[in-house]
Design a protein around this motif. Structure first.
Motif, PDB file in Angstrom:
ATOM      1  N   THR A  73       0.893  -1.431   0.018  1.00  0.00           N
ATOM      2  CA  THR A  73       0.115   0.027  -0.119  1.00  0.00           C
ATOM      3  C   THR A  73       1.028   1.088  -0.160  1.00  0.00           C
ATOM      4  N   ALA A  74      -0.031   2.391  -0.054  1.00  0.00           N
ATOM      5  CA  ALA A  74       0.963   2.967  -0.213  1.00  0.00           C
ATOM      6  C   ALA A  74       0.989   4.050   1.717  1.00  0.00           C
ATOM      7  N   GLN A 105       1.776  12.158  -5.725  1.00  0.00           N
ATOM      8  CA  GLN A 105       2.690  10.373  -5.861  1.00  0.00           C
ATOM      9  C   GLN A 105       4.021  10.466  -6.150  1.00  0.00           C
ATOM     10  N   SER A 136       6.703   7.103  -6.376  1.00  0.00           N
ATOM     11  CA  SER A 136       7.652   6.134  -5.183  1.00  0.00           C
ATOM     12  C   SER A 136       9.062   6.182  -5.957  1.00  0.00           C
ATOM     13  N   ASP A 184       5.956   3.342  -1.947  1.00  0.00           N
ATOM     14  CA  ASP A 184       4.868   4.694  -2.508  1.00  0.00           C
ATOM     15  C   ASP A 184       4.561   5.798  -1.544  1.00  0.00           C
ATOM     16  N   ILE A 236       1.568   8.976  -1.635  1.00  0.00           N
ATOM     17  CA  ILE A 236       0.669   9.781  -1.757  1.00  0.00           C
ATOM     18  C   ILE A 236       0.650  11.090  -0.665  1.00  0.00           C
ATOM     19  N   GLU A 253      -6.587   4.012  -4.687  1.00  0.00           N
ATOM     20  CA  GLU A 253      -5.547   3.206  -5.837  1.00  0.00           C
ATOM     21  C   GLU A 253      -5.283   3.345  -6.526  1.00  0.00           C
ATOM     22  N   ARG A 313      -2.343   5.404  -6.565  1.00  0.00           N
ATOM     23  CA  ARG A 313      -0.883   4.452  -6.426  1.00  0.00           C
ATOM     24  C   ARG A 313      -0.361   4.526  -7.475  1.00  0.00           C
ATOM     25  N   HIS A 372       3.221   3.293  -9.527  1.00  0.00           N
ATOM     26  CA  HIS A 372       3.925   2.274  -8.525  1.00  0.00           C
ATOM     27  C   HIS A 372       4.523   1.163  -9.642  1.00  0.00           C
TER      28      HIS A 372
END
Length: 728
Positions: free
Chosen positions: A150-151, A193, A195, A200, A202, A299, A302, A306
């Motif tokens: 997950t972020a 965002q 990464s 990750d 946000i 999501e 992300r 990602h």
């Protein structure tokens, strides 16, 4: 009394809605009972999970039903949208500097003598050399599983510092932005965002302290860290405008996809190609100001970064494989081409949108919109167009809304052509009407009325556009090569052979009406050029001849025309044959009055071999012409006519009998009618298990609807029959 009638109307409206609901419910119940609609059990219905499109619809409906407060009103630096000077970078410090910040921000003047602040990292970007690993082919580093990771949502300054320490350790980072431009005049970055290979983030860029994010220049301007973005053309200016961030070492995967010749250049295409991941791009136009952020939108945001570093690895390897580094001047160096284009994108500068009411230049000016639209406005309409366009810009700046939110572009053209001076006419032309226009309708009507009065003696649209274009090109007005000015092109004179006799000349037809404004109609097509005969000013039009024969030469109408299947040819000219010997049409077609002849044999092919091509006599063919007198033909025709009359009489008698039967039909006996309760309720799937039970049809409440009179049958096509004969 008004209250009484209002309650009465509300009562009848409610009664109609209830009745409609009951009828619809009954119809659905009948469909479910007869098996036309299969209804799931409550447990199965509850167990069904909504699809992604249903989730997006739910989110979109939730956003439309609420008025989100403008987050920019809580910023420590609230935008005023009234800046008219040069944009000053939001930098508080300049990390990784080659030139100090005080020298990098010195004002300069452009070719139009307008002052600007330079790009603070211009020198650093121009002298930047990409790390060696960008030119090295290596195995792509796999990404972490999307489902099990997950972020981190960054919404505090402490989390920004923690993220910054992690980013400084990376060699490559992926960056993307989510932007909102409807309820803001200049737009607003809503999410960022970021990464790395392992994590990750946000970042919530709607926080009041968002200007503190310029500390990320420690990473964004670091030449040792490669920044991978996709389609960074607008992201670069948005980062400068809102957050004071500048990117040094940009690799744009959009340019890489173009250099490699992919059929698509979007991020969704790359995700599908390299990761087999379906990006839900319907969230791209969602309102990213909503807080808390829904999980589906979280999501989606992300997924934009990602997988981006893994995609970069694959594209870098492919660029190196398809490049030839031995060719001088980087002519076949694809990766050099991508890096050059990325460098040019990073050198963009943001400037305040200044409105130019006189010439309509700039990103939000009226000149570009008017020059791209094939609309010809008179002086009053042109004045109203510019006045309404300027009013829309002023209102958008005042309310901090986008110009399209205040009024759409096509509505400006509608108001310019209609020029309404009353609110009712204004609302009739603007469909749909925005809330801003409804609240400020009186103000808009007064603007239109004033502009209409001033436009009577105002500038002309064509001449104004020509002046603006001449100013943009830096050439004199009479030499403006545009579609608003007539180009001076010459056409070579057409030579006429001496053997062809000249026709008598007639007066030249010319247009003497001078009511048409100058410059409206070009003398030469700007698209086709002189292909269709563009004329110079000194070229005289060829005169029209009054002795032009519009007749087509035809052969003499003789019997050979009907008998011969050979193509018709034009007769010889009078000079070739001075004494024509062909007979006149009246002599050649003279036939006895009592002869019977056939025009065409229906349903039978012509026999071309049997056709005679004699020159002096009419051809006789059994399929085409029958000149024998058939005595039985009249008898056959009479018998056929009698049969038709007999069939007609029988049809009339049958129709009369059916009408009498309908009048004597007995009334419907509801007591003897089959009941729905006695209908077959056995599921057809159960009968398959026990084949010994008799098969009975289920009750169908609509079966009687088919017991109606049939309409007229479709007209039948003609069939091959006897030939049609006539008596002359």
């Amino acid at each position: 009394m008004r209250g009484f009638w209002g309650l009465r109307n509300a009562f009848w409206a409610m009664r109609l809605r209830v009745r409609s609901f009951l009828l619809e419910k009954a119809d659905i119940s009948l469909d479910e009972y007869t098996g036309a609609v299969k209804r799931l059990s409550p447990s199965v219905e509850q167990a069904q999970t909504p699809t992604k499109s249903q989730k997006f619809s739910r989110i979109s409906n939730a956003l439309r039903t609420q008025d989100i407060p403008k987050p920019q009103q809580n910023f420590r630096d609230i935008p005023t949208n009234a800046e008219s000077g040069p944009f000053k970078p939001l930098l508080e410090s300049k990390p990784h500097a080659v030139i100090p910040m005080n020298k990098a921000l010195e004002l300069f003047k452009d070719q139009n003598d307008v002052q600007h602040h330079p790009h603070p990292y211009q020198k650093e970007i121009e002298q930047y050399e990409y790390p060696s690993f960008v030119y090295t082919q290596a195995e792509p580093i796999p990404y972490h599983p999307y489902e099990s990771t997950t972020a981190i949502f960054v919404d505090t300054e402490e989390k920004v510092d923690e993220m910054l320490q992690e980013l400084k350790k990376a060699k490559e980072i992926a960056i993307d932005l989510e932007h909102h431009d409807s309820r803001s005049y200049i737009g607003i970055v809503s999410l960022m965002q970021i990464s790395t290979r392992d994590k990750d983030w946000i970042v919530d860029t709607l926080q009041p302290w968002r200007r503190k994010l310029n500390k990320l220049n420690d990473v964004f301007a670091d030449p040792k860290i490669l920044k991978v973005l996709h389609g960074a053309f607008m992201d670069i200016t948005w980062l400068q405008r809102d957050l004071g961030l500048y990117v040094v070492g940009l690799f744009d995967t959009h340019f890489a996809s173009r250099a490699l010749g992919y059929s698509g250049g979007s991020l969704a295409f790359l995700l599908k190609k390299f990761v087999n991941f379906d990006a839900q791009k319907q969230y791209q136009t969602a309102d990213w100001r909503i807080r808390p952020l829904p999980q589906e939108m979280f999501e989606y945001a992300r997924s934009d970064t990602h997988f981006l570093l893994y995609i970069y690895d694959n594209m870098r390897n492919e660029l190196i494989q398809k490049s030839d580094f031995t060719v001088p001047d980087h002519e076949k160096d694809k990766i050099h081409d991508v890096l050059t284009r990325s460098r040019d994108t990073a050198l963009q500068r943001y400037e305040h949108p200044v409105y130019d009411a006189a010439q309509g230049l700039g990103a939000g000016g009226w000149y570009k919109m008017l020059s791209r639209t094939p609309a010809l406005l008179d002086k009053q309409q042109f004045a109203v167009f510019r006045a309404v366009h300027q009013w829309r810009d002023e209102v958008a700046r005042e309310q901090d809304d986008s110009t399209h939110y205040v009024m759409a572009n096509h509505n400006i053209f509608s108001l310019a052509k209609g020029m309404p001076t009353e609110k009712a006419a204004l609302f009739a032309m603007l469909q749909p009407t925005s809330q801003t226009v409804r609240l400020r309708a009186d103000e808009l009507v007064s603007v239109i009325t004033k502009a209409k009065e001033q436009g009577e003696n105002g500038p002309d649209m064509i001449s104004t556009l020509k002046e603006i274009e001449a100013h943009l090109l830096g050439v004199p007005l009479n030499e403006t090569p545009s579609h608003f000015a007539a180009l001076k092109q010459s056409q070579p004179q057409q030579t006429i052979p001496a053997s062809v006799p000249s026709a008598p000349t007639a007066p030249v037809l010319s247009r003497t009406d001078s009511s048409e404004p100058s410059g409206v109609r070009a003398k030469v097509s700007q698209f086709w050029g002189g292909l269709f005969g563009g004329k110079s000013q000194n070229h005289q039009s060829r005169p029209y001849s009054s002795n032009i024969s519009l007749s087509v030469p035809l052969p003499p109408l003789t019997a050979e025309v009907f008998a011969s299947s050979a193509p018709l040819t034009a007769p010889p000219t009078p000079q070739a044959s001075a004494t024509p010997t062909s007979a006149t049409p009246s002599e050649s077609l003279a036939t006895p009055k009592d002869r019977i002849f056939t025009l065409k044999e229906r349903g039978r092919k012509r026999n071309s071999d049997a056709i005679s091509t004699g020159n002096d006599s009419l051809a006789t063919n059994a399929d085409e012409i029958d000149i024998t007198a058939d005595e039985s033909l009249e008898a056959k025709r009479e018998a056929k006519r009698q049969r038709k009359e007999q069939k007609k009489a029988e049809k009339e008698a049958a129709a009369q009998h059916a009408a009498e039967v309908d009048l004597e039909e007995e009334e419907f006996d509801y007591a003897a009618a089959p009941s729905v309760l006695d209908a077959n309720k056995v599921d057809p799937r159960d009968r398959k298990k026990n084949k010994k039970e008799p098969k009975t049809k289920a009750f169908n409440p609509f079966v009687k609807a088919l017991d109606t009179m049939k309409g007229m049958p479709r007209q039948q096509k003609e069939r091959a029959g006897k030939s049609m004969t006539f008596r002359k």
